[in-house]
Design a protein around this motif. Sequence first.
Motif, PDB file in Angstrom:
ATOM      1  N   LEU A 237       0.838  -1.206   0.000  1.00 54.31           N
ATOM      2  CA  LEU A 237       0.000   0.000   0.000  1.00 54.31           C
ATOM      3  C   LEU A 237       0.868   1.250   0.000  1.00 54.31           C
ATOM      4  CD1 LEU A 237      -2.798   1.416   0.350  1.00 54.31           C
ATOM      5  CD2 LEU A 237      -2.455   1.196   2.826  1.00 54.31           C
ATOM      6  N   PHE A 238       0.547   2.164  -0.881  1.00 49.29           N
ATOM      7  CA  PHE A 238       1.144   3.502  -0.851  1.00 49.29           C
ATOM      8  C   PHE A 238       0.002   4.480  -0.638  1.00 49.29           C
ATOM      9  CE2 PHE A 238       2.186   7.558  -2.734  1.00 49.29           C
ATOM     10  CZ  PHE A 238       3.466   7.816  -2.267  1.00 49.29           C
ATOM     11  N   TYR A 239       0.126   5.290   0.421  1.00 51.84           N
ATOM     12  CA  TYR A 239      -0.902   6.298   0.688  1.00 51.84           C
ATOM     13  C   TYR A 239      -0.231   7.652   0.875  1.00 51.84           C
ATOM     14  CZ  TYR A 239      -4.627   8.991   2.815  1.00 51.84           C
ATOM     15  OH  TYR A 239      -5.554   9.977   3.074  1.00 51.84           O
ATOM     16  N   ALA A 240      -0.789   8.667   0.226  1.00 53.16           N
ATOM     17  CA  ALA A 240      -0.237  10.024   0.308  1.00 53.16           C
ATOM     18  C   ALA A 240      -1.373  11.023   0.449  1.00 53.16           C
ATOM     19  CB  ALA A 240       0.594  10.341  -0.933  1.00 53.16           C
ATOM     20  N   GLU A 241      -1.032  12.175   1.025  1.00 55.19           N
ATOM     21  CA  GLU A 241      -1.971  13.293   1.090  1.00 55.19           C
ATOM     22  C   GLU A 241      -1.277  14.519   0.495  1.00 55.19           C
ATOM     23  OE1 GLU A 241      -3.476  13.737   5.052  1.00 55.19           O
ATOM     24  OE2 GLU A 241      -4.624  11.853   4.958  1.00 55.19           O
ATOM     25  N   TYR A 242      -1.973  15.141  -0.447  1.00 55.60           N
ATOM     26  CA  TYR A 242      -1.400  16.278  -1.165  1.00 55.60           C
ATOM     27  C   TYR A 242      -2.125  17.554  -0.774  1.00 55.60           C
ATOM     28  CZ  TYR A 242      -0.263  19.411  -5.038  1.00 55.60           C
ATOM     29  OH  TYR A 242       0.139  20.487  -5.789  1.00 55.60           O
ATOM     30  N   ASP A 243      -1.331  18.561  -0.415  1.00 56.45           N
ATOM     31  CA  ASP A 243      -1.862  19.870  -0.044  1.00 56.45           C
ATOM     32  C   ASP A 243      -1.526  20.864  -1.170  1.00 56.45           C
ATOM     33  OD1 ASP A 243      -2.589  22.306   1.025  1.00 56.45           O
ATOM     34  OD2 ASP A 243      -1.716  21.911   2.994  1.00 56.45           O
ATOM     35  N   PRO A 244      -2.522  21.272  -1.943  1.00 61.52           N
ATOM     36  CA  PRO A 244      -2.234  22.153  -3.084  1.00 61.52           C
ATOM     37  C   PRO A 244      -1.770  23.545  -2.674  1.00 61.52           C
ATOM     38  CG  PRO A 244      -4.599  21.935  -2.776  1.00 61.52           C
ATOM     39  CD  PRO A 244      -3.963  20.970  -1.833  1.00 61.52           C
ATOM     40  N   ARG A 245      -2.021  23.939  -1.416  1.00 59.17           N
ATOM     41  CA  ARG A 245      -1.602  25.273  -0.977  1.00 59.17           C
ATOM     42  C   ARG A 245      -0.093  25.355  -0.820  1.00 59.17           C
ATOM     43  NH1 ARG A 245      -5.145  25.306   4.325  1.00 59.17           N
ATOM     44  NH2 ARG A 245      -4.025  23.306   4.363  1.00 59.17           N
ATOM     45  N   LEU A 247       1.965  22.639  -1.917  1.00 58.10           N
ATOM     46  CA  LEU A 247       2.530  21.657  -2.851  1.00 58.10           C
ATOM     47  C   LEU A 247       3.247  20.523  -2.116  1.00 58.10           C
ATOM     48  CD1 LEU A 247       3.959  23.845  -5.771  1.00 58.10           C
ATOM     49  CD2 LEU A 247       1.663  22.950  -5.444  1.00 58.10           C
ATOM     50  N   GLN A 248       2.904  20.324  -0.842  1.00 58.56           N
ATOM     51  CA  GLN A 248       3.538  19.282  -0.041  1.00 58.56           C
ATOM     52  C   GLN A 248       2.818  17.952  -0.234  1.00 58.56           C
ATOM     53  OE1 GLN A 248       6.288  19.520   1.841  1.00 58.56           O
ATOM     54  NE2 GLN A 248       6.203  17.409   2.614  1.00 58.56           N
ATOM     55  N   LEU A 249       3.582  16.910  -0.510  1.00 62.11           N
ATOM     56  CA  LEU A 249       3.061  15.548  -0.606  1.00 62.11           C
ATOM     57  C   LEU A 249       3.609  14.754   0.571  1.00 62.11           C
ATOM     58  CD1 LEU A 249       1.408  13.670  -2.662  1.00 62.11           C
ATOM     59  CD2 LEU A 249       3.656  12.774  -3.295  1.00 62.11           C
ATOM     60  N   SER A 250       2.731  14.418   1.514  1.00 69.25           N
ATOM     61  CA  SER A 250       3.116  13.594   2.662  1.00 69.25           C
ATOM     62  C   SER A 250       2.674  12.163   2.375  1.00 69.25           C
ATOM     63  CB  SER A 250       2.450  14.108   3.939  1.00 69.25           C
ATOM     64  OG  SER A 250       2.773  15.472   4.159  1.00 69.25           O
ATOM     65  N   TYR A 251       3.513  11.182   2.699  1.00 67.52           N
ATOM     66  CA  TYR A 251       3.172   9.819   2.294  1.00 67.52           C
ATOM     67  C   TYR A 251       3.777   8.775   3.226  1.00 67.52           C
ATOM     68  CZ  TYR A 251       7.936   9.234   0.462  1.00 67.52           C
ATOM     69  OH  TYR A 251       9.291   9.121   0.346  1.00 67.52           O
ATOM     70  N   VAL A 252       3.230   7.552   3.118  1.00 68.21           N
ATOM     71  CA  VAL A 252       3.795   6.356   3.737  1.00 68.21           C
ATOM     72  C   VAL A 252       3.754   5.252   2.685  1.00 68.21           C
ATOM     73  CG1 VAL A 252       3.552   4.578   5.500  1.00 68.21           C
ATOM     74  CG2 VAL A 252       3.100   6.965   6.085  1.00 68.21           C
ATOM     75  N   ASN A 253       4.886   4.632   2.454  1.00 69.63           N
ATOM     76  CA  ASN A 253       4.966   3.536   1.494  1.00 69.63           C
ATOM     77  C   ASN A 253       5.084   2.222   2.265  1.00 69.63           C
ATOM     78  OD1 ASN A 253       5.559   1.626  -0.471  1.00 69.63           O
ATOM     79  ND2 ASN A 253       6.841   3.022  -1.656  1.00 69.63           N
ATOM     80  N   ALA A 254       4.013   1.444   2.274  1.00 75.39           N
ATOM     81  CA  ALA A 254       3.986   0.172   2.996  1.00 75.39           C
ATOM     82  C   ALA A 254       4.265  -0.967   2.012  1.00 75.39           C
ATOM     83  CB  ALA A 254       2.634  -0.021   3.675  1.00 75.39           C
ATOM     84  N   GLY A 255       5.533  -1.127   1.675  1.00 73.60           N
ATOM     85  CA  GLY A 255       5.961  -2.252   0.852  1.00 73.60           C
ATOM     86  C   GLY A 255       5.573  -2.191  -0.607  1.00 73.60           C
ATOM     87  N   HIS A 256       5.141  -1.036  -1.088  1.00 75.77           N
ATOM     88  CA  HIS A 256       4.683  -0.933  -2.472  1.00 75.77           C
ATOM     89  C   HIS A 256       5.819  -0.480  -3.387  1.00 75.77           C
ATOM     90  CE1 HIS A 256       1.389  -0.894  -5.346  1.00 75.77           C
ATOM     91  NE2 HIS A 256       1.913   0.210  -5.862  1.00 75.77           N
ATOM     92  N   GLN A 289       7.240   4.897   8.947  1.00 78.35           N
ATOM     93  CA  GLN A 289       7.802   6.239   8.886  1.00 78.35           C
ATOM     94  C   GLN A 289       7.084   7.034   7.811  1.00 78.35           C
ATOM     95  OE1 GLN A 289      12.024   5.325   8.192  1.00 78.35           O
ATOM     96  NE2 GLN A 289      12.471   6.056  10.265  1.00 78.35           N
ATOM     97  N   GLN A 290       6.951   8.314   8.050  1.00 79.66           N
ATOM     98  CA  GLN A 290       6.302   9.188   7.081  1.00 79.66           C
ATOM     99  C   GLN A 290       7.352   9.907   6.252  1.00 79.66           C
ATOM    100  OE1 GLN A 290       3.045  11.747   8.435  1.00 79.66           O
ATOM    101  NE2 GLN A 290       3.896  13.438   7.228  1.00 79.66           N
ATOM    102  N   GLY A 291       7.094   9.952   4.961  1.00 79.45           N
ATOM    103  CA  GLY A 291       7.967  10.697   4.072  1.00 79.45           C
ATOM    104  C   GLY A 291       7.292  11.971   3.613  1.00 79.45           C
ATOM    105  N   GLY A 292       8.082  12.910   3.148  1.00 76.46           N
ATOM    106  CA  GLY A 292       7.542  14.164   2.638  1.00 76.46           C
ATOM    107  C   GLY A 292       8.274  14.584   1.380  1.00 76.46           C
ATOM    108  N   PHE A 293       7.546  15.184   0.469  1.00 77.78           N
ATOM    109  CA  PHE A 293       8.170  15.600  -0.783  1.00 77.78           C
ATOM    110  C   PHE A 293       7.491  16.888  -1.237  1.00 77.78           C
ATOM    111  CE2 PHE A 293       9.188  15.597  -5.267  1.00 77.78           C
ATOM    112  CZ  PHE A 293      10.481  15.100  -5.289  1.00 77.78           C
ATOM    113  N   LEU A 294       8.313  17.901  -1.529  1.00 75.93           N
ATOM    114  CA  LEU A 294       7.787  19.189  -1.978  1.00 75.93           C
ATOM    115  C   LEU A 294       7.749  19.198  -3.511  1.00 75.93           C
ATOM    116  CD1 LEU A 294       6.763  21.936  -0.958  1.00 75.93           C
ATOM    117  CD2 LEU A 294       9.108  22.795  -1.238  1.00 75.93           C
ATOM    118  N   LEU A 295       6.558  19.190  -4.043  1.00 76.63           N
ATOM    119  CA  LEU A 295       6.407  19.159  -5.495  1.00 76.63           C
ATOM    120  C   LEU A 295       6.602  20.547  -6.101  1.00 76.63           C
ATOM    121  CD1 LEU A 295       3.299  16.788  -5.739  1.00 76.63           C
ATOM    122  CD2 LEU A 295       5.686  16.208  -6.191  1.00 76.63           C
TER     123      LEU A 295
END
Length: 369
Positions: A237-245, A247-256, A289-295
């Motif tokens: 499972l890969f789950y992320a939440e994107y905040d358009p204000r 441009l932050q993408l917060s995510y957790v990659n569970a073995g995907h 662990q939570q990851g973060g990526f600035l788009l």
Amino acid sequence: MKPREILYEKLRHLVVEDPREARRLFHQLLDSGGPALDQFLGSISSPSDGRLRQLVANAPRNHRDRERLIPHLIAWQESETDEFTQRAISHTLDALDVRSNAQTALALEVARLTTSIGREMAQRERLNRELEIAQEVQAHLFPQYLPPVAALDYCGQCRPAREIGGDYYDFLELPEGRLGIAIGDVSGKGIGAALLMASLEASLRAQAAVRHELVDLIKQVSRLVCEASSTNRYATLFYAEYDPRSLQLSYVNAGHNPPIVLRHSATACEVMRLETGGPVVGLLRHSYQQGGFLLRTGDQIVLFTDGISESMNVHDEEWGENRLIECVKNCRGLSAHETIARILAATDAFSAGASQHDDMTLVVLRVLV
């Protein structure tokens, strides 16, 4: 009503109210023969028609009548639950001297085979219909609506290898204009995988509605999936939440499979992977662990299941993630929908007629100006 239905209703009442008249009427039908007789005999197969079957079993007056009814009597004999009807059927069949009459013996064998084939075909038709219904239900589990998100072009598509599959993707409308993005791959195939896929979707949606910390959310989803499935079932499972204000993408990659981020500049294309997270969900209780990526404007994000990267040709060669990345690079400027179509077309061209062995799922996002 049709003539056959009228006859059925008439005999159904007469066999209770006036058995002699019912017997006389059936003898007329038996003497006439033809399609009307076979249609009537084929229609009295439900448990409530036991009296009618008993009437038929007791009706033969001679060897010719018995031979005429053989296929139906044999078919009923194997499924009949009423003791008196079963005795009447057996008595009529026993009256045929199959040991000395080769023609009758052959007719009996043909009838048995015909009955067996008929049951097999009916069972397959029921299973096919059930699979069609399951396919329709699963299709509605995938997003039917794409929540509008500022300056984001996105979509997803799943192409199952069978009627129903175990791949999963979803888009969740979150407060403050944020978007939840999920993709997963359930172990196994068929009905079991589809059921676990539905459980995964329900668990994730329920937790996303009440939990704001992604690590805690995925941990609870893993627990729920573990409780709802057997010990050998799990899901990436890969789950992320994107905040358009922001441009932050917060995510957790569970073995995907780590999603791909392509960032274009005037002279190059940088490729990054979203790997931070932990193990698959549904097996054991783990921490994540939570990851973060600035788009940035112009970024392409591609989420995929291994049915895409491991698509194979007739020489058992995998398409591979490198080919996927090169394909996405060539999709710069295309919409998310067009990018998915281009990727699937590329995998089809590579496989060149080889059968699809796994579900193929894609989610593509483009950050707009």
